[in-house]
Design a protein around this motif. Structure first.
Motif, PDB file in Angstrom:
ATOM      1  N   MET A   1      29.817  52.242  47.811  1.00 58.24           N
ATOM      2  CA  MET A   1      29.166  53.502  48.098  1.00 58.24           C
ATOM      3  C   MET A   1      27.781  53.531  47.450  1.00 58.24           C
ATOM      4  SD  MET A   1      31.286  54.957  50.070  1.00 58.24           S
ATOM      5  CE  MET A   1      31.015  56.683  50.213  1.00 58.24           C
ATOM      6  N   LYS A   2      27.635  52.913  46.280  1.00 60.40           N
ATOM      7  CA  LYS A   2      26.323  52.869  45.638  1.00 60.40           C
ATOM      8  C   LYS A   2      25.351  52.042  46.467  1.00 60.40           C
ATOM      9  CE  LYS A   2      28.065  53.285  40.948  1.00 60.40           C
ATOM     10  NZ  LYS A   2      28.205  52.626  39.656  1.00 60.40           N
ATOM     11  N   ALA A   3      25.846  50.970  47.051  1.00 55.44           N
ATOM     12  CA  ALA A   3      24.983  50.132  47.882  1.00 55.44           C
ATOM     13  C   ALA A   3      24.523  50.882  49.121  1.00 55.44           C
ATOM     14  CB  ALA A   3      25.719  48.854  48.285  1.00 55.44           C
ATOM     15  N   ILE A   4      25.385  51.708  49.681  1.00 53.83           N
ATOM     16  CA  ILE A   4      24.998  52.507  50.849  1.00 53.83           C
ATOM     17  C   ILE A   4      23.908  53.491  50.451  1.00 53.83           C
ATOM     18  CG2 ILE A   4      25.788  54.240  52.509  1.00 53.83           C
ATOM     19  CD1 ILE A   4      28.529  52.853  52.423  1.00 53.83           C
ATOM     20  N   ALA A   5      24.074  54.146  49.329  1.00 46.78           N
ATOM     21  CA  ALA A   5      23.069  55.112  48.873  1.00 46.78           C
ATOM     22  C   ALA A   5      21.745  54.422  48.555  1.00 46.78           C
ATOM     23  CB  ALA A   5      23.588  55.863  47.660  1.00 46.78           C
ATOM     24  N   GLY A  23      29.403  55.564  55.224  1.00 49.11           N
ATOM     25  CA  GLY A  23      30.238  56.143  54.169  1.00 49.11           C
ATOM     26  C   GLY A  23      31.660  56.379  54.617  1.00 49.11           C
ATOM     27  N   ILE A  24      31.826  56.898  55.826  1.00 50.51           N
ATOM     28  CA  ILE A  24      33.174  57.161  56.350  1.00 50.51           C
ATOM     29  C   ILE A  24      33.937  55.862  56.561  1.00 50.51           C
ATOM     30  CG2 ILE A  24      34.420  58.032  58.364  1.00 50.51           C
ATOM     31  CD1 ILE A  24      32.232  60.232  58.532  1.00 50.51           C
ATOM     32  N   ALA A  28      37.303  54.710  54.586  1.00 51.19           N
ATOM     33  CA  ALA A  28      38.525  54.394  55.329  1.00 51.19           C
ATOM     34  C   ALA A  28      39.025  52.988  54.991  1.00 51.19           C
ATOM     35  CB  ALA A  28      38.272  54.530  56.831  1.00 51.19           C
ATOM     36  N   PHE A  29      38.098  52.048  54.864  1.00 55.36           N
ATOM     37  CA  PHE A  29      38.466  50.669  54.543  1.00 55.36           C
ATOM     38  C   PHE A  29      39.067  50.579  53.145  1.00 55.36           C
ATOM     39  CE2 PHE A  29      37.355  46.299  53.224  1.00 55.36           C
ATOM     40  CZ  PHE A  29      38.087  45.615  54.190  1.00 55.36           C
ATOM     41  N   VAL A  30      38.461  51.253  52.183  1.00 55.77           N
ATOM     42  CA  VAL A  30      38.981  51.234  50.815  1.00 55.77           C
ATOM     43  C   VAL A  30      40.331  51.944  50.745  1.00 55.77           C
ATOM     44  CG1 VAL A  30      38.541  52.060  48.458  1.00 55.77           C
ATOM     45  CG2 VAL A  30      36.730  50.967  49.751  1.00 55.77           C
ATOM     46  N   LEU A  31      40.481  53.042  51.484  1.00 55.11           N
ATOM     47  CA  LEU A  31      41.772  53.731  51.543  1.00 55.11           C
ATOM     48  C   LEU A  31      42.849  52.820  52.130  1.00 55.11           C
ATOM     49  CD1 LEU A  31      43.396  56.386  51.202  1.00 55.11           C
ATOM     50  CD2 LEU A  31      42.755  56.910  53.559  1.00 55.11           C
ATOM     51  N   LEU A  32      42.521  52.095  53.180  1.00 52.60           N
ATOM     52  CA  LEU A  32      43.472  51.165  53.789  1.00 52.60           C
ATOM     53  C   LEU A  32      43.863  50.063  52.806  1.00 52.60           C
ATOM     54  CD1 LEU A  32      44.912  50.141  56.435  1.00 52.60           C
ATOM     55  CD2 LEU A  32      42.878  48.723  56.735  1.00 52.60           C
ATOM     56  N   LEU A  33      42.870  49.511  52.120  1.00 55.66           N
ATOM     57  CA  LEU A  33      43.171  48.458  51.145  1.00 55.66           C
ATOM     58  C   LEU A  33      44.009  48.991  49.985  1.00 55.66           C
ATOM     59  CD1 LEU A  33      39.796  46.516  50.928  1.00 55.66           C
ATOM     60  CD2 LEU A  33      41.900  45.786  52.033  1.00 55.66           C
ATOM     61  N   GLY A  34      43.715  50.193  49.545  1.00 54.82           N
ATOM     62  CA  GLY A  34      44.477  50.770  48.440  1.00 54.82           C
ATOM     63  C   GLY A  34      45.891  51.142  48.834  1.00 54.82           C
ATOM     64  N   ALA A  35      46.066  51.683  50.043  1.00 54.59           N
ATOM     65  CA  ALA A  35      47.394  52.109  50.488  1.00 54.59           C
ATOM     66  C   ALA A  35      48.319  50.925  50.740  1.00 54.59           C
ATOM     67  CB  ALA A  35      47.273  52.957  51.749  1.00 54.59           C
ATOM     68  N   THR A  36      47.757  49.816  51.205  1.00 55.20           N
ATOM     69  CA  THR A  36      48.575  48.629  51.493  1.00 55.20           C
ATOM     70  C   THR A  36      48.624  47.657  50.316  1.00 55.20           C
ATOM     71  OG1 THR A  36      46.675  47.509  52.482  1.00 55.20           O
ATOM     72  CG2 THR A  36      48.107  48.769  53.961  1.00 55.20           C
ATOM     73  N   ARG A  37      47.998  48.018  49.201  1.00 51.01           N
ATOM     74  CA  ARG A  37      47.939  47.187  47.994  1.00 51.01           C
ATOM     75  C   ARG A  37      47.271  45.828  48.236  1.00 51.01           C
ATOM     76  NH1 ARG A  37      50.891  49.470  43.770  1.00 51.01           N
ATOM     77  NH2 ARG A  37      52.319  51.083  44.470  1.00 51.01           N
ATOM     78  N   LEU A  38      46.381  45.779  49.210  1.00 47.08           N
ATOM     79  CA  LEU A  38      45.625  44.550  49.460  1.00 47.08           C
ATOM     80  C   LEU A  38      44.371  44.466  48.588  1.00 47.08           C
ATOM     81  CD1 LEU A  38      45.878  44.260  53.337  1.00 47.08           C
ATOM     82  CD2 LEU A  38      46.980  42.821  51.631  1.00 47.08           C
ATOM     83  N   MET A  39      44.090  45.514  47.828  1.00 48.67           N
ATOM     84  CA  MET A  39      42.924  45.502  46.954  1.00 48.67           C
ATOM     85  C   MET A  39      43.037  44.401  45.902  1.00 48.67           C
ATOM     86  SD  MET A  39      39.986  46.833  46.565  1.00 48.67           S
ATOM     87  CE  MET A  39      39.861  48.460  47.241  1.00 48.67           C
ATOM     88  N   GLN A  40      44.243  44.111  45.451  1.00 50.52           N
ATOM     89  CA  GLN A  40      44.441  43.021  44.492  1.00 50.52           C
ATOM     90  C   GLN A  40      44.022  41.686  45.099  1.00 50.52           C
ATOM     91  OE1 GLN A  40      45.173  43.365  41.357  1.00 50.52           O
ATOM     92  NE2 GLN A  40      45.380  45.584  41.579  1.00 50.52           N
TER      93      GLN A  40
END
Length: 93
Positions: A1-5, A23-24, A28-40
């Motif tokens: 988000m900082k890079a977008i700004a 931003g949207i 959405a991408f970060v929410l998807l990664l967090g909900a599916t635990r793919l962020m790790q």
């Protein structure tokens, strides 16, 4: 988000619609990664120096945009700072 700004502030060619879409989609991408635990997996695949390099590049891009603004667009001769400055001290020795 900082890079977008930072990109939105440093490049005037982006409109409000593009910035909002970025931003949207990022959220959405970060929410998807967090909900599916793919962020790790992302943390494991993308090393920290790559992230720091992207941050450095965006910071330098932002700094260069500020320098270009000061150098080419800002008219110091017509600025409001030419008047009396009560906070400045002109001392004669």
């Amino acid at each position: 988000m900082k890079a977008i700004a930072a990109t939105a502030l440093s490049d005037a060619s982006f409109g409000v619609a593009e910035i909002m879409a970025a931003g949207i989609l990022t959220a959405a991408f970060v929410l998807l990664l967090g909900a599916t635990r793919l962020m790790q997996l992302v943390y494991w695949v993308v090393p920290l120096p790559v992230v720091r390099g992207i941050q450095l590049a965006q910071g330098l891009n932002f700094a260069m945009a500020a320098v270009k603004y000061i150098r080419y667009e800002q008219d110091l001769g017509k600025g409001k700072s030419l008047g009396r400055r009560p906070w400045s001290c002109v001392c004669k020795l």
